[in-house]
Design an enzyme around this catalytic site. Sequence first.
Site, short mmCIF file in Angstrom:
data_model
loop_
_atom_site.label_atom_id
_atom_site.label_comp_id
_atom_site.label_asym_id
_atom_site.label_seq_id
_atom_site.Cartn_x
_atom_site.Cartn_y
_atom_site.Cartn_z
N ALA A 84 39.03 -1.72 16.06
CA ALA A 84 38.62 -0.71 17.03
C ALA A 84 38.03 0.55 16.42
O ALA A 84 37.81 1.54 17.12
CB ALA A 84 39.81 -0.34 17.92
N TYR A 114 31.63 -18.55 11.02
CA TYR A 114 31.75 -17.67 12.20
C TYR A 114 31.71 -18.48 13.49
O TYR A 114 32.51 -18.25 14.41
CB TYR A 114 30.61 -16.65 12.15
N LYS A 128 34.70 -18.68 16.23
CA LYS A 128 34.49 -18.22 17.60
C LYS A 128 34.66 -19.35 18.61
O LYS A 128 35.12 -19.13 19.74
CB LYS A 128 33.11 -17.58 17.72
#
Length: 248
Positions: free
Chosen positions: A9, A149, A153
Site C-alpha cells: 500500500a 506473474y 495471478k
Amino acid sequence: MKTAIVTGAARGIGAATAQRLAADGFAVAVVDLDQAASDHVAEGISRAGGQARGFSADVSDAASVDAAVDLIAETLGAPQVLVNNAGVLRDNLLFKMSDSDWDTVVSVHLRGSFLMTRAAQQHMVKAGWGRIVNLSSTSALGNRGQANYSAAKAGLQGFTKTLAVELGPLGITANAVAPGFIQTDMTRTTAERMGLTFDQLIEHQVALIPAKRAGVPEDIAAAVSFFARDESSFVNGQVLYVAGGPHG
C-alpha cells in the site's frame, strides 16, 4: 469503525486503495515492506481526515505476517477487510527466466496472499463479517514474458473462489479484481523492459482498449471499495476485470 488491511500500500494501486477505504470510513492498516513509505501514505490519509497507520511486513514470510496482523489488531483494531495487493515483477521470456524470478513472484503474490488471508480470517470469523479482495490481473489469461506473474495471478483466481466456498457460510466474502493496463510505477518498469518510453507504452495500450484510455489506480480502488461494502454481501467468488473492455 471497521479495520481494513491493504498490502503493498505504499504506492500505486495499493496507496489509492488505502486512501479510498479510509474515505469510505475504514481505519486502514497501510502495509508494505518499506515502513517509511507506509508511514508516508498513512500520514497523508490522516491529514485528509481519515484514520490510518503504517506497518511493515514481508508478506511472503509467515512470522512477519503473523506479527504484523497481531500488531494491527492490537493497535488499530481487528481486521475485517483484507486487500491482498502486494506484488512484484520479474518479467522474462521462459527460456531466460531464472528459478529466482519464478520463486520471488509466486512467493509474493500467491504465498503472500495465502499467509495474509490465513492470519486475518480468524478475526473475520470471530466478527461474523469479513471482506477479502485479491488483486489478480488480465495477465492471468496469459501474457508474453510473464509466465511467473500470469501463473500467480491465475492462481489467485482459484484461491479466491475456494475462499468464497469455505468462508461464505461464516459471513465472509472473497472476490478478486483483475486490472488491465494501469498507469503505475510497476507498468513503467514494463515499458523499460520493452525498450519503450512510458508514453509510448501508454499510447500502444490505449489503442487496444475499447474505452480508449489507460486505467489509473483510482479505477481499481473503486472496484475494491464496492467489494468491501455491506451491500456487496451477495457477491462472492467473483473476478471483476477492470480493464476498459471485456476480458475473461
